[in-house]
Design a protein around this motif. Structure first.
Motif, PDB file in Angstrom:
ATOM      1  N   THR A 131      24.103  60.552   1.200  1.00 25.62           N
ATOM      2  CA  THR A 131      24.558  61.814   0.642  1.00 25.62           C
ATOM      3  C   THR A 131      24.709  61.661  -0.873  1.00 25.62           C
ATOM      4  O   THR A 131      24.764  60.534  -1.381  1.00 25.62           O
ATOM      5  CB  THR A 131      25.911  62.215   1.234  1.00 25.62           C
ATOM      6  OG1 THR A 131      26.870  61.209   0.901  1.00 25.62           O
ATOM      7  CG2 THR A 131      25.842  62.370   2.750  1.00 25.62           C
ATOM      8  N   PRO A 132      24.794  62.774  -1.611  1.00 27.16           N
ATOM      9  CA  PRO A 132      24.936  62.661  -3.065  1.00 27.16           C
ATOM     10  C   PRO A 132      26.140  61.827  -3.506  1.00 27.16           C
ATOM     11  O   PRO A 132      26.023  60.985  -4.394  1.00 27.16           O
ATOM     12  CB  PRO A 132      25.067  64.123  -3.513  1.00 27.16           C
ATOM     13  CG  PRO A 132      24.307  64.888  -2.479  1.00 27.16           C
ATOM     14  CD  PRO A 132      24.570  64.178  -1.188  1.00 27.16           C
ATOM     15  N   ALA A 133      27.305  62.041  -2.873  1.00 26.80           N
ATOM     16  CA  ALA A 133      28.505  61.316  -3.303  1.00 26.80           C
ATOM     17  C   ALA A 133      28.400  59.828  -2.997  1.00 26.80           C
ATOM     18  O   ALA A 133      28.803  58.985  -3.812  1.00 26.80           O
ATOM     19  CB  ALA A 133      29.741  61.910  -2.622  1.00 26.80           C
ATOM     20  N   ARG A 183      31.465  50.712   8.118  1.00 25.16           N
ATOM     21  CA  ARG A 183      32.917  50.592   7.971  1.00 25.16           C
ATOM     22  C   ARG A 183      33.310  50.317   6.522  1.00 25.16           C
ATOM     23  O   ARG A 183      34.475  50.046   6.232  1.00 25.16           O
ATOM     24  CB  ARG A 183      33.453  49.487   8.883  1.00 25.16           C
ATOM     25  CG  ARG A 183      33.294  49.816  10.370  1.00 25.16           C
ATOM     26  CD  ARG A 183      34.026  48.853  11.254  1.00 25.16           C
ATOM     27  NE  ARG A 183      33.891  49.188  12.663  1.00 25.16           N
ATOM     28  CZ  ARG A 183      34.609  50.107  13.305  1.00 25.16           C
ATOM     29  NH1 ARG A 183      35.531  50.795  12.650  1.00 25.16           N
ATOM     30  NH2 ARG A 183      34.430  50.340  14.596  1.00 25.16           N
ATOM     31  N   ARG A 184      32.325  50.376   5.616  1.00 21.25           N
ATOM     32  CA  ARG A 184      32.588  50.125   4.195  1.00 21.25           C
ATOM     33  C   ARG A 184      32.628  51.477   3.482  1.00 21.25           C
ATOM     34  O   ARG A 184      31.586  52.084   3.246  1.00 21.25           O
ATOM     35  CB  ARG A 184      31.495  49.227   3.619  1.00 21.25           C
ATOM     36  CG  ARG A 184      31.693  48.850   2.155  1.00 21.25           C
ATOM     37  CD  ARG A 184      30.599  47.889   1.704  1.00 21.25           C
ATOM     38  NE  ARG A 184      30.618  46.657   2.481  1.00 21.25           N
ATOM     39  CZ  ARG A 184      29.545  46.105   3.048  1.00 21.25           C
ATOM     40  NH1 ARG A 184      28.368  46.683   2.938  1.00 21.25           N
ATOM     41  NH2 ARG A 184      29.651  44.986   3.735  1.00 21.25           N
ATOM     42  N   ALA A 191      34.073  61.096   0.759  1.00 29.08           N
ATOM     43  CA  ALA A 191      32.635  60.874   0.602  1.00 29.08           C
ATOM     44  C   ALA A 191      32.090  60.084   1.781  1.00 29.08           C
ATOM     45  O   ALA A 191      30.985  60.356   2.268  1.00 29.08           O
ATOM     46  CB  ALA A 191      32.346  60.141  -0.706  1.00 29.08           C
ATOM     47  N   PHE A 192      32.866  59.124   2.255  1.00 29.97           N
ATOM     48  CA  PHE A 192      32.396  58.294   3.359  1.00 29.97           C
ATOM     49  C   PHE A 192      32.359  59.089   4.660  1.00 29.97           C
ATOM     50  O   PHE A 192      31.448  58.926   5.474  1.00 29.97           O
ATOM     51  CB  PHE A 192      33.298  57.074   3.508  1.00 29.97           C
ATOM     52  CG  PHE A 192      32.736  56.049   4.445  1.00 29.97           C
ATOM     53  CD1 PHE A 192      31.511  55.455   4.197  1.00 29.97           C
ATOM     54  CD2 PHE A 192      33.428  55.667   5.588  1.00 29.97           C
ATOM     55  CE1 PHE A 192      30.980  54.507   5.063  1.00 29.97           C
ATOM     56  CE2 PHE A 192      32.910  54.722   6.458  1.00 29.97           C
ATOM     57  CZ  PHE A 192      31.684  54.137   6.194  1.00 29.97           C
ATOM     58  N   LEU A 196      29.034  59.523   7.015  1.00 32.74           N
ATOM     59  CA  LEU A 196      28.924  59.255   8.451  1.00 32.74           C
ATOM     60  C   LEU A 196      28.419  60.487   9.195  1.00 32.74           C
ATOM     61  O   LEU A 196      27.614  60.383  10.129  1.00 32.74           O
ATOM     62  CB  LEU A 196      30.276  58.816   9.014  1.00 32.74           C
ATOM     63  CG  LEU A 196      30.778  57.419   8.607  1.00 32.74           C
ATOM     64  CD1 LEU A 196      32.095  57.116   9.319  1.00 32.74           C
ATOM     65  CD2 LEU A 196      29.747  56.343   8.915  1.00 32.74           C
ATOM     66  N   ARG A 197      28.864  61.662   8.795  1.00 27.31           N
ATOM     67  CA  ARG A 197      28.384  62.900   9.432  1.00 27.31           C
ATOM     68  C   ARG A 197      26.899  63.086   9.192  1.00 27.31           C
ATOM     69  O   ARG A 197      26.161  63.536  10.076  1.00 27.31           O
ATOM     70  CB  ARG A 197      29.176  64.101   8.899  1.00 27.31           C
ATOM     71  CG  ARG A 197      30.597  64.175   9.428  1.00 27.31           C
ATOM     72  CD  ARG A 197      31.372  65.288   8.760  1.00 27.31           C
ATOM     73  NE  ARG A 197      32.725  65.407   9.310  1.00 27.31           N
ATOM     74  CZ  ARG A 197      33.729  66.006   8.695  1.00 27.31           C
ATOM     75  NH1 ARG A 197      33.539  66.558   7.495  1.00 27.31           N
ATOM     76  NH2 ARG A 197      34.927  66.070   9.259  1.00 27.31           N
ATOM     77  N   ARG A 198      26.458  62.723   7.997  1.00 26.58           N
ATOM     78  CA  ARG A 198      25.031  62.813   7.690  1.00 26.58           C
ATOM     79  C   ARG A 198      24.226  61.856   8.567  1.00 26.58           C
ATOM     80  O   ARG A 198      23.163  62.206   9.078  1.00 26.58           O
ATOM     81  CB  ARG A 198      24.801  62.506   6.212  1.00 26.58           C
ATOM     82  CG  ARG A 198      23.344  62.353   5.798  1.00 26.58           C
ATOM     83  CD  ARG A 198      22.570  63.617   6.050  1.00 26.58           C
ATOM     84  NE  ARG A 198      21.206  63.519   5.542  1.00 26.58           N
ATOM     85  CZ  ARG A 198      20.207  64.268   5.967  1.00 26.58           C
ATOM     86  NH1 ARG A 198      20.390  65.172   6.907  1.00 26.58           N
ATOM     87  NH2 ARG A 198      19.004  64.121   5.454  1.00 26.58           N
TER      88      ARG A 198
END
Length: 287
Positions: A131-133, A183-184, A191-192, A196-198
């Motif tokens: 993702t961008p972030a 998990r990082r 953002a994480f 994960l959703r992506r």
């Protein structure tokens, strides 16, 4: 790889108009859709695309392709606003394709033309899924530091590669990602979570087979690092490896065979597709 807005460094989207353009178009599509009284599901059905694509475009995760903008403009009663952006999008995509650093260009070209792609990741989510972030965090905190202009360019290049998910029929794709990577929390908690959703979105595509390599095996065939296997149209499979800006596109059949064998063993030891999705859903629940 926070703070007050007034103290925040200039973001890549402000340095490089490409990333900003794609995110702005996503926001415009979302507003127009809501004004038209359509859900993401309804818009997906009308325009003959997936709900995941609509969601990803609206969140700035995927690039709105020119044909999508042309198709969706009349549906959303945009009055030509989205069509007017088509030339700018085409120019931005072309600019991103030719702007990859020299050491990466041969792989980027092969990836865009491949009929099969298989990614094994050990340190970060593969760039084509970022993702961008998350991608901004990858670039911003590397050492030695990139300047703002370089961060912006690299971010735009990375997001442009994801157009491969909007092509039909797309290449056959598989991913094996080490559980430690998932998990990082690069980029911070929010953002994480989005990252994960992506991953879940892409993992559910019919053309994608996704697996997690769990942390607990007592033997592991992939300790030498990440790699990608790709099959260009009409040619033999090749392998790609990269470390600190030093990249190799491997074409020797015997050497490629070793990577193919290694990937097969890694996949056999990884969680199944269903188990992998369940594990990510559990991780999301813990965030």
């Amino acid at each position: 790889m926070s703070g007050n807005e007034a103290d925040r460094p200039e973001r890549p989207s402000e340095v490089d108009g490409t990333a900003h353009l794609f995110r702005a178009l996503g926001k415009i599509v979302k507003v127009l859709r809501k004004n038209a009284g359509l859900s993401q599901t309804e818009l997906a059905e009308i325009t003959h695309c997936s709900e995941d694509l609509i969601s990803s475009i609206e969140r700035g995760v995927r690039t709105p392709q020119p044909d999508f903008l042309i198709r969706v403009d009349p549906v959303l009663h945009a009055g030509g606003v989205l069509i007017a952006a088509v030339d700018d999008v085409r120019e931005a995509l072309t600019r991103a394709r030719v702007r990859h650093p020299d050491w990466f260009r041969s792989f980027a070209r092969a990836e865009a033309e491949a009929v099969a792609l298989h990614y094994y990741a050990v340190q970060a989510v593969p760039g084509i899924l970022q993702t961008p972030a998350y991608a901004e965090a990858v670039f911003r905190y590397r050492r030695p530091l990139y300047d703002e202009e370089t961060i912006g360019k690299r971010l735009a290049d990375r997001l442009a590669r994801q157009a491969i998910f909007d092509v039909w029929p797309g290449p056959t794709m598989s991913f094996v990602i080490e559980e430690s990577v998932l998990r990082r929390p690069l980029g911070g908690r929010d953002a994480f979570r989005e990252q994960l959703r992506r991953v879940v979105e892409v993992a559910r595509l019919r053309t994608v087979h996704f697996q997690i390599m769990p942390n607990d095996p007592d033997e592991h065939p992939g300790l030498e690092g990440a790699f990608t296997l790709l099959t260009p149209k009409g040619r033999r499979e090749v392998a790609y490896v990269e470390s600190y800006g030093h990249a190799r596109l491997i074409t020797d059949p015997e050497e490629v065979r070793m990577y193919t064998e290694r990937y097969g063993i890694i996949r056999a030891q990884a969680l199944t597709r269903r188990e992998s999705l369940e594990r990510i859903e559990k991780m999301l629940g813990e965030l």
